[in-house]
Design a protein around this motif. Structure first.
Motif, PDB file in Angstrom:
ATOM      1  N   GLY A  21       0.795  -1.057   0.075  1.00  0.00           N
ATOM      2  CA  GLY A  21       0.181  -0.047  -0.058  1.00  0.00           C
ATOM      3  C   GLY A  21       0.809   1.180  -0.063  1.00  0.00           C
ATOM      4  O   GLY A  21       0.441   2.280   0.574  1.00  0.00           O
ATOM      5  N   ALA A  22       1.959   1.340  -0.725  1.00  0.00           N
ATOM      6  CA  ALA A  22       2.991   2.412  -0.656  1.00  0.00           C
ATOM      7  C   ALA A  22       2.112   3.723  -1.546  1.00  0.00           C
ATOM      8  O   ALA A  22       2.931   4.727  -1.302  1.00  0.00           O
ATOM      9  CB  ALA A  22       4.369   1.866  -1.241  1.00  0.00           C
ATOM     10  N   GLY A  23       1.340   3.414  -2.610  1.00  0.00           N
ATOM     11  CA  GLY A  23       0.832   4.408  -3.246  1.00  0.00           C
ATOM     12  C   GLY A  23      -0.377   5.312  -2.383  1.00  0.00           C
ATOM     13  O   GLY A  23      -0.552   5.132  -1.173  1.00  0.00           O
ATOM     14  N   ILE A  24      -0.974   6.162  -3.341  1.00  0.00           N
ATOM     15  CA  ILE A  24      -1.961   6.828  -2.765  1.00  0.00           C
ATOM     16  C   ILE A  24      -3.284   5.958  -2.735  1.00  0.00           C
ATOM     17  O   ILE A  24      -3.793   5.539  -3.847  1.00  0.00           O
ATOM     18  CB  ILE A  24      -2.174   8.073  -3.558  1.00  0.00           C
ATOM     19  CG1 ILE A  24      -0.862   9.006  -3.884  1.00  0.00           C
ATOM     20  CG2 ILE A  24      -3.453   8.869  -3.212  1.00  0.00           C
ATOM     21  CD1 ILE A  24      -1.065   9.998  -4.808  1.00  0.00           C
ATOM     22  N   PRO A  25      -3.866   5.945  -1.494  1.00  0.00           N
ATOM     23  CA  PRO A  25      -4.930   4.800  -1.291  1.00  0.00           C
ATOM     24  C   PRO A  25      -6.281   5.716  -1.654  1.00  0.00           C
ATOM     25  O   PRO A  25      -6.291   6.618  -1.700  1.00  0.00           O
ATOM     26  CB  PRO A  25      -4.858   4.522  -0.032  1.00  0.00           C
ATOM     27  CG  PRO A  25      -4.419   5.971   0.762  1.00  0.00           C
ATOM     28  CD  PRO A  25      -3.205   6.223  -0.363  1.00  0.00           C
ATOM     29  N   THR A  26      -7.069   4.520  -2.250  1.00  0.00           N
ATOM     30  CA  THR A  26      -8.457   5.205  -2.397  1.00  0.00           C
ATOM     31  C   THR A  26      -9.140   4.866  -1.046  1.00  0.00           C
ATOM     32  O   THR A  26      -8.882   4.319  -0.074  1.00  0.00           O
ATOM     33  CB  THR A  26      -9.200   4.215  -3.299  1.00  0.00           C
ATOM     34  OG1 THR A  26      -9.239   2.731  -2.554  1.00  0.00           O
ATOM     35  CG2 THR A  26      -8.606   4.087  -4.468  1.00  0.00           C
ATOM     36  N   LEU A  27     -10.229   5.614  -0.779  1.00  0.00           N
ATOM     37  CA  LEU A  27     -11.129   5.479   0.256  1.00  0.00           C
ATOM     38  C   LEU A  27     -11.606   4.338   0.651  1.00  0.00           C
ATOM     39  O   LEU A  27     -11.570   3.726   1.800  1.00  0.00           O
ATOM     40  CB  LEU A  27     -12.226   6.526   0.284  1.00  0.00           C
ATOM     41  CG  LEU A  27     -13.526   6.507   1.392  1.00  0.00           C
ATOM     42  CD1 LEU A  27     -12.704   6.774   2.871  1.00  0.00           C
ATOM     43  CD2 LEU A  27     -14.522   7.233   1.185  1.00  0.00           C
ATOM     44  N   ALA A  28     -11.811   3.402  -0.379  1.00  0.00           N
ATOM     45  CA  ALA A  28     -12.588   2.299  -0.124  1.00  0.00           C
ATOM     46  C   ALA A  28     -11.074   1.227   0.498  1.00  0.00           C
ATOM     47  O   ALA A  28     -11.404   0.321   1.467  1.00  0.00           O
ATOM     48  CB  ALA A  28     -12.713   1.358  -1.361  1.00  0.00           C
ATOM     49  N   GLN A  29      -9.828   1.448   0.118  1.00  0.00           N
ATOM     50  CA  GLN A  29      -8.752   0.864   0.708  1.00  0.00           C
ATOM     51  C   GLN A  29      -8.644   1.016   2.087  1.00  0.00           C
ATOM     52  O   GLN A  29      -8.346   0.186   2.769  1.00  0.00           O
ATOM     53  CB  GLN A  29      -7.453   1.094  -0.020  1.00  0.00           C
ATOM     54  CG  GLN A  29      -7.314   0.419  -1.445  1.00  0.00           C
ATOM     55  CD  GLN A  29      -6.072   0.946  -2.178  1.00  0.00           C
ATOM     56  OE1 GLN A  29      -5.889   1.977  -2.480  1.00  0.00           O
ATOM     57  NE2 GLN A  29      -5.228   0.130  -2.410  1.00  0.00           N
ATOM     58  N   VAL A  30      -8.777   2.445   2.515  1.00  0.00           N
ATOM     59  CA  VAL A  30      -8.620   2.728   3.877  1.00  0.00           C
ATOM     60  C   VAL A  30      -9.789   2.259   4.756  1.00  0.00           C
ATOM     61  O   VAL A  30      -9.558   1.768   5.948  1.00  0.00           O
ATOM     62  CB  VAL A  30      -8.536   4.450   4.018  1.00  0.00           C
ATOM     63  CG1 VAL A  30      -8.795   4.543   5.389  1.00  0.00           C
ATOM     64  CG2 VAL A  30      -7.349   4.698   3.668  1.00  0.00           C
ATOM     65  N   LEU A  31     -10.972   1.993   4.264  1.00  0.00           N
ATOM     66  CA  LEU A  31     -12.175   1.578   4.861  1.00  0.00           C
ATOM     67  C   LEU A  31     -11.856   0.118   5.151  1.00  0.00           C
ATOM     68  O   LEU A  31     -12.265  -0.352   6.344  1.00  0.00           O
ATOM     69  CB  LEU A  31     -13.425   1.810   4.126  1.00  0.00           C
ATOM     70  CG  LEU A  31     -13.888   3.196   3.810  1.00  0.00           C
ATOM     71  CD1 LEU A  31     -14.959   3.224   2.969  1.00  0.00           C
ATOM     72  CD2 LEU A  31     -14.154   3.951   5.093  1.00  0.00           C
ATOM     73  N   ASP A  32     -11.463  -0.752   4.261  1.00  0.00           N
ATOM     74  CA  ASP A  32     -11.039  -1.858   4.348  1.00  0.00           C
ATOM     75  C   ASP A  32     -10.016  -2.131   5.463  1.00  0.00           C
ATOM     76  O   ASP A  32     -10.087  -3.009   6.545  1.00  0.00           O
ATOM     77  CB  ASP A  32     -10.595  -2.490   3.284  1.00  0.00           C
ATOM     78  CG  ASP A  32     -11.763  -2.963   2.224  1.00  0.00           C
ATOM     79  OD1 ASP A  32     -12.920  -2.840   2.562  1.00  0.00           O
ATOM     80  OD2 ASP A  32     -11.433  -3.145   1.017  1.00  0.00           O
ATOM     81  N   LEU A  33      -9.237  -1.057   5.572  1.00  0.00           N
ATOM     82  CA  LEU A  33      -8.109  -1.314   6.677  1.00  0.00           C
ATOM     83  C   LEU A  33      -8.456  -1.009   8.114  1.00  0.00           C
ATOM     84  O   LEU A  33      -8.140  -1.566   9.013  1.00  0.00           O
ATOM     85  CB  LEU A  33      -7.025  -0.220   6.291  1.00  0.00           C
ATOM     86  CG  LEU A  33      -5.575  -0.519   6.896  1.00  0.00           C
ATOM     87  CD1 LEU A  33      -5.004  -1.808   6.943  1.00  0.00           C
ATOM     88  CD2 LEU A  33      -4.661   0.678   6.284  1.00  0.00           C
ATOM     89  N   VAL A  34      -9.337   0.050   8.272  1.00  0.00           N
ATOM     90  CA  VAL A  34      -9.849   0.633   9.443  1.00  0.00           C
ATOM     91  C   VAL A  34     -10.934  -0.740   9.836  1.00  0.00           C
ATOM     92  O   VAL A  34     -11.038  -0.877  11.054  1.00  0.00           O
ATOM     93  CB  VAL A  34     -10.478   1.856   9.432  1.00  0.00           C
ATOM     94  CG1 VAL A  34     -11.158   2.016  10.659  1.00  0.00           C
ATOM     95  CG2 VAL A  34      -9.339   2.826   9.325  1.00  0.00           C
ATOM     96  N   ALA A  35     -11.768  -0.878   9.096  1.00  0.00           N
ATOM     97  CA  ALA A  35     -12.889  -1.882   9.277  1.00  0.00           C
ATOM     98  C   ALA A  35     -13.684  -1.722  10.691  1.00  0.00           C
ATOM     99  O   ALA A  35     -13.964  -2.924  11.448  1.00  0.00           O
ATOM    100  CB  ALA A  35     -12.352  -3.380   9.446  1.00  0.00           C
ATOM    101  N   GLY A  36     -13.982  -0.339  10.974  1.00  0.00           N
ATOM    102  CA  GLY A  36     -14.755  -0.194  12.083  1.00  0.00           C
ATOM    103  C   GLY A  36     -14.040  -0.420  13.409  1.00  0.00           C
ATOM    104  O   GLY A  36     -14.806   0.138  14.398  1.00  0.00           O
ATOM    105  N   ARG A  37     -12.922  -0.511  13.613  1.00  0.00           N
ATOM    106  CA  ARG A  37     -12.130  -0.678  14.613  1.00  0.00           C
ATOM    107  C   ARG A  37     -11.923   0.698  15.671  1.00  0.00           C
ATOM    108  O   ARG A  37     -11.821   0.489  16.769  1.00  0.00           O
ATOM    109  CB  ARG A  37     -10.737  -1.509  14.507  1.00  0.00           C
ATOM    110  CG  ARG A  37     -11.164  -2.676  14.050  1.00  0.00           C
ATOM    111  CD  ARG A  37      -9.873  -3.454  13.784  1.00  0.00           C
ATOM    112  NE  ARG A  37      -9.308  -2.955  12.801  1.00  0.00           N
ATOM    113  CZ  ARG A  37      -7.887  -3.583  12.147  1.00  0.00           C
ATOM    114  NH1 ARG A  37      -7.287  -4.326  12.935  1.00  0.00           N
ATOM    115  NH2 ARG A  37      -7.436  -2.921  10.899  1.00  0.00           N
ATOM    116  N   VAL A  38     -11.964   1.667  14.814  1.00  0.00           N
ATOM    117  CA  VAL A  38     -11.551   3.024  15.594  1.00  0.00           C
ATOM    118  C   VAL A  38     -12.375   4.080  14.768  1.00  0.00           C
ATOM    119  O   VAL A  38     -12.805   4.058  13.843  1.00  0.00           O
ATOM    120  CB  VAL A  38     -10.024   3.218  15.493  1.00  0.00           C
ATOM    121  CG1 VAL A  38      -9.208   2.506  16.475  1.00  0.00           C
ATOM    122  CG2 VAL A  38      -9.555   3.760  14.086  1.00  0.00           C
TER     123      VAL A  38
END
Length: 262
Positions: free
Chosen positions: A98-115
């Motif tokens: 994930g070294a490039g500029i992420p999409t919002l969808a990528q970040v949502l998958d990463l956070v997954a509601g945890r914070v």
């Protein structure tokens, strides 16, 4: 006038929010990167991110309007597709994934509601007016449609917040605010700066919170909203002394460059 937004979840008032993720250039975690987001999740901090549009209409997690400061490319971010942007590395980022500029969808998958996730939709008009509003808000709404977890959206531009009210009526929304001094906001007409400084669009947009520059917290419009019971967040706190001052008015902080208690 849109209906009032759903109240801001309590997590946004109790968990400090990492500005553009828990970034640390010396550690190879660049602002708004997947690495900065993952670090904030690991430490249990909330996360603030920024959104800009790609050429093909995706919501990209990136603060600036141009690529120049944070990459080895130049020019507006909105002239490149999401795939192109995903292949552009963030300067100094050492995370191999994930070294490039992420999409919002990528970040949502990463956070997954945890914070808690606080999303700022960047102004696309150039002067905090109505021009250019709609496409990025719709792209944001599409990405967030099925997301589950503590979430809120905001913008400096009230017309963007109003558009978010239509696209995401069930998501808490707020106005990002400041003193709007001419030196810092020269592109914004004086009459609009005065209205924005007075937070005059709060009720029109159905907002449920504000996020204010910490040095502009002790102003009558902010205090009036706080007296109404409106949650007040603030940005960007960079040390414990600033935090102590801000918390005299603010219910929570957005921080970078140090580690607040939580």
């Amino acid at each position: 006038m849109p209906d009032p937004a759903r109240p801001l979840p309590d997590d946004f008032l109790s968990v400090p929010v990492a500005h553009r993720g828990l970034h640390d250039a010396e550690a190879g975690r660049i602002e708004n990167s997947c690495a900065a987001v993952a670090a904030a999740v690991a430490e249990g901090f909330g996360i603030e991110i920024d959104l800009q549009p790609s050429a093909d209409g995706a919501a990209m997690v990136f603060h600036d309007y141009t690529l120049d400061r944070l990459t080895d490319r130049t020019g507006p971010i909105r002239t490149r597709t999401a795939a192109e942007l995903g292949g552009i590395g963030l300067t100094g980022n050492t995370d191999p994934e994930g070294a490039g500029i992420p999409t919002l969808a990528q970040v949502l998958d990463l956070v997954a509601g945890r914070v808690p996730l606080l999303i700022e939709v960047k102004d696309q008009s150039g002067d905090l007016g109505p021009q250019g509003i709609g496409p990025l808000e719709d792209a944001t709404a599409e990405a967030l449609r099925d997301y589950r977890g503590p979430l809120a959206v905001m913008s400096f531009n009230p017309d963007s917040v109003a558009a978010l009210a239509q696209a995401l009526p069930d998501v808490p929304r707020g106005l990002t605010c400041d003193a709007f001094d001419e030196d810092d906001w020269a592109a914004v007409p004086a009459a609009r700066r005065r209205r924005l400084a007075g937070i005059g669009d709060f009720d029109r947009t159905g907002a449920c919170f504000v996020s204010c520059g910490w040095q502009a917290l002790d102003r009558a419009p902010v205090r009036a909203l706080k007296a109404r019971g409106v949650p007040v967040l603030c940005w960007t706190i960079r040390d414990s002394g600033q935090e102590q001052t801000a918390r005299r008015i603010a219910d929570n902080i957005t921080f970078e460059g140090y580690t607040p208690a939580h």
